[in-house]
Design an enzyme around this catalytic site. Structure first.
Site, short mmCIF file in Angstrom:
data_model
loop_
_atom_site.label_atom_id
_atom_site.label_comp_id
_atom_site.label_asym_id
_atom_site.label_seq_id
_atom_site.Cartn_x
_atom_site.Cartn_y
_atom_site.Cartn_z
N ASP A 106 -43.13 -8.85 -11.07
CA ASP A 106 -42.30 -8.58 -12.26
C ASP A 106 -42.38 -7.11 -12.65
O ASP A 106 -41.37 -6.47 -12.95
CB ASP A 106 -42.68 -9.51 -13.43
CG ASP A 106 -44.18 -9.72 -13.57
OD1 ASP A 106 -44.95 -9.28 -12.69
OD2 ASP A 106 -44.61 -10.31 -14.58
N TYR A 112 -39.27 -19.76 1.82
CA TYR A 112 -38.00 -20.09 2.47
C TYR A 112 -38.19 -21.05 3.65
O TYR A 112 -37.23 -21.65 4.13
CB TYR A 112 -37.28 -18.83 2.95
CG TYR A 112 -36.74 -17.95 1.83
CD1 TYR A 112 -36.90 -18.32 0.50
CD2 TYR A 112 -36.08 -16.77 2.09
CE1 TYR A 112 -36.42 -17.52 -0.54
CE2 TYR A 112 -35.60 -15.96 1.06
CZ TYR A 112 -35.78 -16.35 -0.24
OH TYR A 112 -35.31 -15.56 -1.26
N LYS A 118 -47.98 -11.89 -6.79
CA LYS A 118 -48.05 -12.50 -8.12
C LYS A 118 -49.42 -13.19 -8.16
O LYS A 118 -49.54 -14.40 -8.38
CB LYS A 118 -46.88 -13.48 -8.31
CG LYS A 118 -46.70 -14.01 -9.70
CD LYS A 118 -46.15 -13.00 -10.69
CE LYS A 118 -46.06 -13.61 -12.08
NZ LYS A 118 -45.83 -12.62 -13.15
N ASP A 168 -32.76 -5.94 -2.57
CA ASP A 168 -31.40 -5.81 -3.09
C ASP A 168 -31.38 -4.89 -4.30
O ASP A 168 -30.46 -4.10 -4.48
CB ASP A 168 -30.84 -7.18 -3.47
CG ASP A 168 -30.05 -7.79 -2.33
OD1 ASP A 168 -30.33 -7.43 -1.16
OD2 ASP A 168 -29.15 -8.62 -2.58
N ASP A 173 -36.76 -10.26 -0.73
CA ASP A 173 -35.33 -10.53 -0.79
C ASP A 173 -34.75 -9.93 -2.08
O ASP A 173 -33.76 -9.19 -2.07
CB ASP A 173 -35.12 -12.06 -0.77
CG ASP A 173 -33.68 -12.45 -0.53
OD1 ASP A 173 -32.84 -11.55 -0.37
OD2 ASP A 173 -33.40 -13.66 -0.48
#
Ligand code: NAD
Length: 359
Positions: free
Chosen positions: A224, A141, A192, A252, A248
């Site tokens: 994943d 980000y 990852k 959620d 992020d």
């Protein structure tokens, strides 16, 4: 010396839910000896309307000068046409970066009384209590280069860069391990590493930091798989620590396991424990001004503030016990109502929590 709290109600339902959280703080101050001073300022769209900027200088000065910030929510359709540089969300991002709030703590707790609110089977989620620790000021980000460029062929190419230094990884991992020591003593580091070198480094540093916490069991999971496991068997997790973008998405997902966006608090901390506390939901323009918003996420954010920034865990527990007691009484705002419960508005919910704090 009194601890200073900056109150930033923000936009939409922000002022309504923050008013109830302030009632809770006032009760702790006046009746239970919590030594705090509260100051209020504008942020987001309401600040833009008044000062032409979503993060006015005075708000920023007060934010630097306090021990903790309580924020409602920012944003709404009224400010969507504005240039991105002065949109309400810039106020929030500005506070995070100006205050160096690199550690985002997002608990996903499902009160047993609300097990029916989840879309998952009650046995999968009932009693869920996990904590996602998301890195908040680095990663893709913020990484450079970034942007959209036009190639010689005329085709456009979009670029973002995933970048972490060892020290950035180390400090967020330490936050996660320190918190795990006070909870279930398990950390799952999500990366990852099979594809991204940057998160290969992340894993290496997590292992190095973990060596300082022999009592904490460290595991690793690819993002994943972590997304899949969160939905399959979320209670296997205690603390999860991960990058800005993975956090992020996963936080959620974890929030929705509980099915009640109006119940979940969050904290964003700097290196010294100063923090900004806010509900995870937004400004809910669809219900703003109707007096029906659930103030419990904001009230529970106050509990997090007392625990993590004001070193007042007994006051935090008083709030959390009161919230549980109110749910036991069958009182619910519309978003968490179910058969056999009594639906009440924002103000009555705040009053009920304050009354239960006195029991
Ligand atoms: P939202 O979280 O505001 O609302 C999503 C849904 O949940 C709506 O139906 C809303 O009524 C409901 N809801 C949210 N909080 C509730 C509460 N306390 N009690 C009862 N119901 C509640 O998300 P959105 O609709 O995507 O965004 C609305 C605005 O909020 C946008 O401008 C967005 O940019 C902003 N936003 C701000 C923050 C923040 O300030 N941290 C976070 C997310 C979104």
């Amino acid at each position: 010396m009194s601890k200073k709290i900056l109150i930033l109600p923000g936009d939409g339902i922000g002022p309504e839910i923050v008013a109830e959280a302030v009632k809770v703080l006032t009760c702790l101050r006046d009746e239970f000896g919590l030594d705090v001073d509260m100051n209020e300022a504008l942020v987001g769209g309401s600040a833009y309307d008044e000062h032409g900027h979503p993060l006015p200088e005075e708000t920023l000065r007060l934010a630097h000068d306090c021990d903790a910030v309580l924020l409602g929510a920012v944003g709404g359709p009224k400010w969507e046409p504005l240039d991105i540089s002065v949109r309400p969300e810039k106020g929030l991002l500005g506070l995070r970066s100006e205050l160096g709030l690199f550690a985002n703590l997002r608990p996903a707790i499902l009160y047993p009384q609300l097990a029916d609110a989840s879309t998952l089977k009650p046995e999968v989620v009932s009693g869920l209590d996990i904590l996602i620790v998301r890195e908040l000021t680095g990663g893709i980000y913020f990484g450079r280069p970034r942007g959209v460029e036009t190639l010689a062929s005329g085709e456009r190419r979009g670029i973002n860069t995933l970048v972490y230094t060892e020290s950035e990884i180390e400090r967020i991992c330490r936050v996660a391990f320190d918190l795990a020591m006070k909870r279930g003593k398990r950390v799952c580091s999500v990366d990852k590493a099979n594809v991204l070198e940057c998160t290969e480094l992340w894993r290496e540093v997590a292992i190095r930091v973990g060596a300082d916490y022999p009592e904490v069991e460290l595991s690793h999971m690819y993002v994943d798989n972590a997304a899949m496991q969160l939905v399959r068997a979320p209670k296997q997790f205690d603390v999860m620590v991960t990058t800005n973008m993975f956090g992020d998405v996963l936080s959620d997902c974890a929030a929705m396991l509980t099915g009640s966006i109006g119940m979940l608090p969050s904290a964003s901390l700097d290196a010294d424990g100063k923090g900004m506390y806010e509900p995870i939901h937004g400004s809910a323009p669809d219900i703003a001004g109707k007096g029906v918003a659930n103030p419990l996420a904001t009230i529970l954010s106050v509990a997090m503030m007392l625990r993590y920034s004001l070193n007042a865990p007994a006051h935090a527990e008083r709030i959390e016990r009161a919230v549980s007691s109110v749910l036991d009484q069958g009182l619910r705002t519309a978003d968490i109502a179910s058969e056999g419960t009594e639906t009440i508005g924002t103000t009555r919910m705040g009053d009920a929590v304050v009354a239960a704090m006195r029991d």
